[in-house]
Design a protein around this motif. Structure first.
Motif, PDB file in Angstrom:
ATOM      1  N   GLU A  38      74.028 -30.938 -48.639  1.00 35.69           N
ATOM      2  CA  GLU A  38      74.031 -31.735 -47.397  1.00 35.69           C
ATOM      3  C   GLU A  38      74.258 -30.850 -46.180  1.00 35.69           C
ATOM      4  O   GLU A  38      73.639 -31.033 -45.128  1.00 35.69           O
TER       5      GLU A  38
ATOM      6  N   HIS B 190      71.170 -28.442 -45.682  1.00 38.57           N
ATOM      7  CA  HIS B 190      70.067 -29.216 -45.105  1.00 38.57           C
ATOM      8  C   HIS B 190      70.331 -29.519 -43.626  1.00 38.57           C
ATOM      9  O   HIS B 190      69.445 -29.393 -42.773  1.00 38.57           O
TER      10      HIS B 190
ATOM     11  N   ASP C 226      67.813 -41.650 -52.060  1.00 36.48           N
ATOM     12  CA  ASP C 226      67.299 -41.346 -50.720  1.00 36.48           C
ATOM     13  C   ASP C 226      66.193 -42.289 -50.253  1.00 36.48           C
ATOM     14  O   ASP C 226      65.635 -42.097 -49.180  1.00 36.48           O
TER      15      ASP C 226
ATOM     16  N   SER D  77      65.836 -39.078 -45.906  1.00 40.76           N
ATOM     17  CA  SER D  77      66.302 -37.865 -45.232  1.00 40.76           C
ATOM     18  C   SER D  77      65.519 -36.643 -45.708  1.00 40.76           C
ATOM     19  O   SER D  77      65.481 -35.638 -45.020  1.00 40.76           O
ATOM     20  N   GLN D  78      64.911 -36.741 -46.879  1.00 46.25           N
ATOM     21  CA  GLN D  78      64.231 -35.584 -47.457  1.00 46.25           C
ATOM     22  C   GLN D  78      62.721 -35.690 -47.297  1.00 46.25           C
ATOM     23  O   GLN D  78      62.141 -36.779 -47.359  1.00 46.25           O
TER      24      GLN D  78
ATOM     25  N   PHE E  66      69.519 -32.502 -52.920  1.00 45.68           N
ATOM     26  CA  PHE E  66      69.642 -33.944 -52.707  1.00 45.68           C
ATOM     27  C   PHE E  66      69.145 -34.670 -53.940  1.00 45.68           C
ATOM     28  O   PHE E  66      68.168 -34.245 -54.573  1.00 45.68           O
TER      29      PHE E  66
ATOM     30  N   SER F 299      75.661 -31.226 -54.381  1.00 50.10           N
ATOM     31  CA  SER F 299      75.292 -32.195 -53.335  1.00 50.10           C
ATOM     32  C   SER F 299      76.058 -31.933 -52.053  1.00 50.10           C
ATOM     33  O   SER F 299      75.499 -32.008 -50.956  1.00 50.10           O
TER      34      SER F 299
ATOM     35  N   ASP G 282      83.462 -37.267 -47.079  1.00 50.47           N
ATOM     36  CA  ASP G 282      82.162 -36.618 -46.907  1.00 50.47           C
ATOM     37  C   ASP G 282      81.509 -37.113 -45.612  1.00 50.47           C
ATOM     38  O   ASP G 282      80.895 -38.174 -45.580  1.00 50.47           O
TER      39      ASP G 282
ATOM     40  N   LYS H  67      77.822 -36.810 -38.660  1.00 51.25           N
ATOM     41  CA  LYS H  67      77.131 -35.594 -38.212  1.00 51.25           C
ATOM     42  C   LYS H  67      77.696 -35.131 -36.869  1.00 51.25           C
ATOM     43  O   LYS H  67      77.804 -33.940 -36.609  1.00 51.25           O
TER      44      LYS H  67
ATOM     45  N   ARG I 141      74.979 -38.030 -47.939  1.00 52.49           N
ATOM     46  CA  ARG I 141      73.539 -38.263 -48.198  1.00 52.49           C
ATOM     47  C   ARG I 141      72.683 -38.196 -46.935  1.00 52.49           C
ATOM     48  O   ARG I 141      71.608 -38.791 -46.862  1.00 52.49           O
ATOM     49  N   SER I 142      73.217 -37.521 -45.944  1.00 55.07           N
ATOM     50  CA  SER I 142      72.501 -37.303 -44.682  1.00 55.07           C
ATOM     51  C   SER I 142      72.145 -38.602 -43.957  1.00 55.07           C
ATOM     52  O   SER I 142      71.277 -38.608 -43.101  1.00 55.07           O
TER      53      SER I 142
ATOM     54  N   LEU J 185      78.967 -35.967 -44.090  1.00 54.09           N
ATOM     55  CA  LEU J 185      77.494 -35.851 -44.051  1.00 54.09           C
ATOM     56  C   LEU J 185      76.856 -36.629 -45.200  1.00 54.09           C
ATOM     57  O   LEU J 185      75.747 -36.321 -45.641  1.00 54.09           O
TER      58      LEU J 185
END
Ligand SMILES: [Zn+2]
Length: 827
Positions: A615, A618, A206, A211-212, A201, A611, A805, A816, A809-810, A807
């Motif tokens: 994602e 993770h 973020d 998310s991290q 990530f 990335s 995409d 999801k 950057r979560s 997911l």
């Protein structure tokens, strides 16, 4: 004799006293700073050493990375400030909460300096050691005086896992002497590169989403302090001169005149030092202030002066020859970052009083006059799982919210983009902008971000109702919710004495985790593809079913096993005594397929986007808590169904010869999930049916009027940095279970696909689907209609296409759900 010994020891104490000066980084490390890259444990050791040796430094350990490295900040100020640090922190924090306070006698300003958020921008952490040492020794300019009205917080390394990946790489390939030839392998970092954290990530994307784990822990500390100024030290391509604020357009309209003005003040003082040294720099170009998750914008939306500083240096190693013919060394890079750090401290100290009073006014104003076009946002409780996740995100960002209010009113609908009447219900989430965090709240929710210039660095749309797939309204009326918490009293489910079957809902990720527990306990679970009615109760499509007899054959204690999962998950499961339904299909029908247990592999090697792969990795490990096998593309021919029945190909470029090896595995029952550009690699290969829509360039789309001075600007007609589109769904397909009426996708490229002839066109883009964000006119024409995601059955197997995409950057929570459905519900 005794006396002599005594006097010798006094003498020794005297000498040691004289020598007990604080060790410089060079003395401590045993080499001169800039001659080597310092491993993270040594940076930590030096910070701890300085904190122990100097009473004006406080070290705060704020967490651990995914790879278990310690995260710290050092706080340094005058002895007087350090002695009442807690009082200073509280006073400052109260300013950010718009709490009226007595005028402090001497309240210092808080300057926070963050180093090395991108791991391979490695001069930053080296600089942090020099900076803290210099401040401890008061050996630069009038730094002793500056610390009398400034508290400096130094985070030496925001991303230790990424930095270590880079430093280990560099040390393992460099020779005795650095090789300045840019073609040397020490300047060519391998995949996934050190920029990212453990899960690949970008931690500088973020801040708001948190998310991290590194961001979560750092932001918790950040919100305990709320600095007036935050500096984020980066590096860019080594041929670029230094960049510092003032930033480039677009600048978000909620960034205040004072915040812009102070960037100029700080920039001018940096420039003064750079001019003295004849160093090159640029300002007002490339680095804009829009996307809210950067180390400059996030502090700006939290009332601070946020600034990014960029030294040229990525991949430069210890020395590299740059395009002008000069050699750029790590020492040069440290000098430049050190200089802007000191110059900024000088600026901040010189304007301490102004910064504090403007900081206080910012939050008073936020609480009194709401920013943006609306006064409140109402997010409907369409999906409790995602609504709770949204509430958690707001809490992490210290944005106030409440629920319900039983009121009918009118507001701008995010779905229809029109003003319409709606009713607030008990569990709807209400965010009133009459609050100190109004600016951040408005930036995250506003349906459309105003962009002054589309030549931007990142996405231009992120409005949370779209990302979370929840319907929402923006109102011009100030409303506040009536309740502090959700009403989660659920109707007690029907319970049968001797169940024919148990029935479970499928609304969110926690339901996926229950399915995982059931399957792990050896329980066979089926999916209701259609709704059915038993008695008077309607069970929606997507309900999960467990048939007792089918399971008892293999598990005699099925009831106990289900009771155990129900207890662990804290959810009561319904059960029924007959498979005869009033409406819908009986339980023997094929609309209740048995779900296969997914055994999932994903390609994670240097042909895929780090990335994109990160994602997914993770998501499996940290959210689903489900095993994911990471494999190399060259091993695609070795997949065996008993060990791998689901294969994910993340965004990337794959070789035809490897893709061809999948054909038989798919026919025999394998499921492939293709993400974004992975789709381009399979077109024209059996059994993949997908086709990209082709658009010939018509002469009218060519930009022939472009002037030479625009050479560094993107052609805006072809730009789509990241915009939100509404996607129409085939709600009868299991891929859409748990989603809302529409799916809102973030689109970051102009690719669109032909509808599938032999598959299910589950997510389709129709004309006028653009909801928010900047899209150039040529791209708008292309994105008129076409397939965005679909499912193609191929004998016993399935191919799932996700062209965007899901997911991202979560934080794209509705994606999801889509992705989880693809893994668990599509057989
Ligand atoms: Zn960077």
């Amino acid at each position: 004799m005794k006396r002599i010994l005594l006097s010798i020891s006094f003498l020794l104490i005297g000498i040691t006293g004289l020598l007990a000066q604080i060790k410089s980084p060079d003395d401590f490390l045993g080499y001169s700073l800039g001659s080597k890259f310092t491993p993270h444990y040594q940076i930590l050791a030096y910070f701890k050493y300085l904190a122990a040796a100097n009473k004006n430094i406080r070290l705060i350990s704020y967490g651990k990375t995914y790879e278990n490295r310690e995260l710290v900040v050092a706080v340094i100020s005058s002895a007087e400030n350090i002695s009442r640090l807690e009082e200073i922190r509280m006073f400052n924090l109260n300013l950010s909460k718009a709490v009226a306070q007595p005028r402090a006698v001497k309240q210092p300003v808080v300057l926070w300096m963050s180093y090395n958020v991108h791991g391979n921008e490695a001069s930053s952490s080296e600089t942090s050691m020099k900076t803290l040492y210099t401040l401890a020794m008061a050996s630069f300019g009038r730094s002793k005086e500056w610390l009398e009205n400034t508290v400096v917080i130094i985070d030496p390394c925001l991303n230790p896992d990424g930095r270590e990946r880079y430093v280990n790489f560099y040390n393992s390939v460099a020779g005795i002497r650095p090789n300045a030839n840019p073609a040397a392998r020490e300047h060519n970092e391998p995949w996934p590169r050190g920029r990212f954290n453990h899960y690949y990530f970008d931690l500088n994307r973020d801040w708001a989403w948190q998310s991290q784990i590194e961001t979560q822990q750092r932001l918790a500390l950040y919100h305990e302090w709320m600095p007036e100024v935050h500096i984020d030290f980066h590096e860019q391509s080594f041929n670029d001169p230094y960049y510092f604020a003032p930033a480039a357009e677009p600048v978000h309209q909620d960034i205040t005149a004072f915040q812009r003005e102070f960037q100029i003040i700080a920039g001018k003082n940096n420039a003064k030092y750079f001019d003295e040294n004849g160093w090159q720099y640029f300002t007002k170009e490339r680095f804009d202030l829009l996307y809210p998750s950067y180390g400059d914008t996030y502090p700006l939306y939290n009332g601070a002066i946020g600034m990014t500083y960029e030294q040229g240096g990525i991949s430069a190693g210890l020395a590299v020859q740059i395009s002008s013919g000069d050699t750029l060394t790590l020492r040069d890079r440290i000098d430049h970052h050190f200089t802007t750090g000191m110059a900024t401290l000088e600026t901040v100290s010189a304007h301490a009083g102004l910064l504090i009073s403007e900081f206080g006014k910012y939050f008073e104003r936020s609480a009194a006059n709401t920013p943006g076009n609306y006064k409140s946002y109402v997010i409907k409780a369409d999906n409790m799982s995602r609504l709770k996740k949204l509430a958690a995100l707001l809490s992490k960002n210290h944005i106030e919210y409440a629920f319900g209010g039983e009121k009918t009113m009118s507001g701008y609908s995010f779905e229809t983009k029109k003003t319409m009447s709606f009713r607030i219900q008990r569990n709807d989430l209400v965010v009133s902008l009459k609050q100190p965090a109004a600016v951040l709240a408005n930036v995250l929710f506003e349906p459309e971000t105003k962009v002054t210039d589309s030549n931007t660095y990142d996405i231009t749309a992120w409005s949370l109702p779209y990302a979370y797939g929840l319907s929402a309204f923006a109102t011009k009326e100030t409303i506040s919710g009536a309740f502090a918490a959700l009403d989660e009293k659920a109707e007690a489910p029907d319970v049968a004495e001797k169940p024919y079957a148990w029935i479970l809902p499928w609304n969110g990720l926690e339901d996926a985790r229950i399915l995982i527990s059931l399957q792990r306990s050896g329980i066979k679970v089926r999916l209701a593809e259609q709704a059915f009615t038993i008695g008077t109760k309607v069970y929606p499509e997507g309900s999960l079913l467990i048939y007792r007899i089918e399971n008892e054959k293999i598990n005699r204690d099925i009831s106990d096993r289900i009771a155990a999962v129900s207890k662990d998950s804290n959810k009561a499961f319904a059960s029924i005594s007959s498979g005869f339904v009033q409406k819908g299909k009986d339980f023997g029908s094929s609309v209740y397929p048995l779900l296969t247990i997914p055994k999932v592999a994903m390609v994670a090697d240097d042909n895929v986007s780090a990335s994109g792969a990160g994602e997914i990795w993770h998501f499996f490990e940290q959210e689903l808590k489900y095993p994911l096998h990471l494999i190399d593309e060259k091993d695609l021919g070795n997949l065996e169904l008993p060990t791998t029945n689901v294969l994910i190909l993340p965004d990337g470029e794959y070789l035809r010869k490897n893709i061809e090896k999948l054909e038989n595995w798919i026919y025999r029952g394998g499921k492939v999930i293709l993400m974004e550009d992975a789709i381009s690699s399979v077109t024209g290969i059996k059994p993949f049916e997908i086709k990209k829509k082709e658009f010939p360039v018509s002469p009218e789309n060519e930009n022939l009027s472009r002037a030479y001075k625009e050479k560094n600007e993107d052609n805006t007609a072809d730009a789509i940095p990241g915009a939100i589109y509404k996607i129409n769904l085939d709600h009868t397909h299991p891929l859409t279970l748990g989603l809302g009426q529409f799916y809102y996708t973030l689109k970051t490229n102009d690719q669109i696909y032909e509808l599938l002839h032999k598959g299910w066109n589950v997510g389709v883009l129709k004309p006028n689907a653009l909801m928010a964000g900047v899209v150039g006119r040529n791209v708008q024409k292309k994105l008129g209609d076409g397939l965005v995601f679909g499912v193609q059955p191929a004998e016993k197997g399935n191919i799932i296409y996700f062209s965007t995409d899901v997911l991202f950057r979560s934080f794209w929570e509705s994606g999801k759900q889509l992705f989880t459905n693809a893994i668990f519900l599509i057989n």
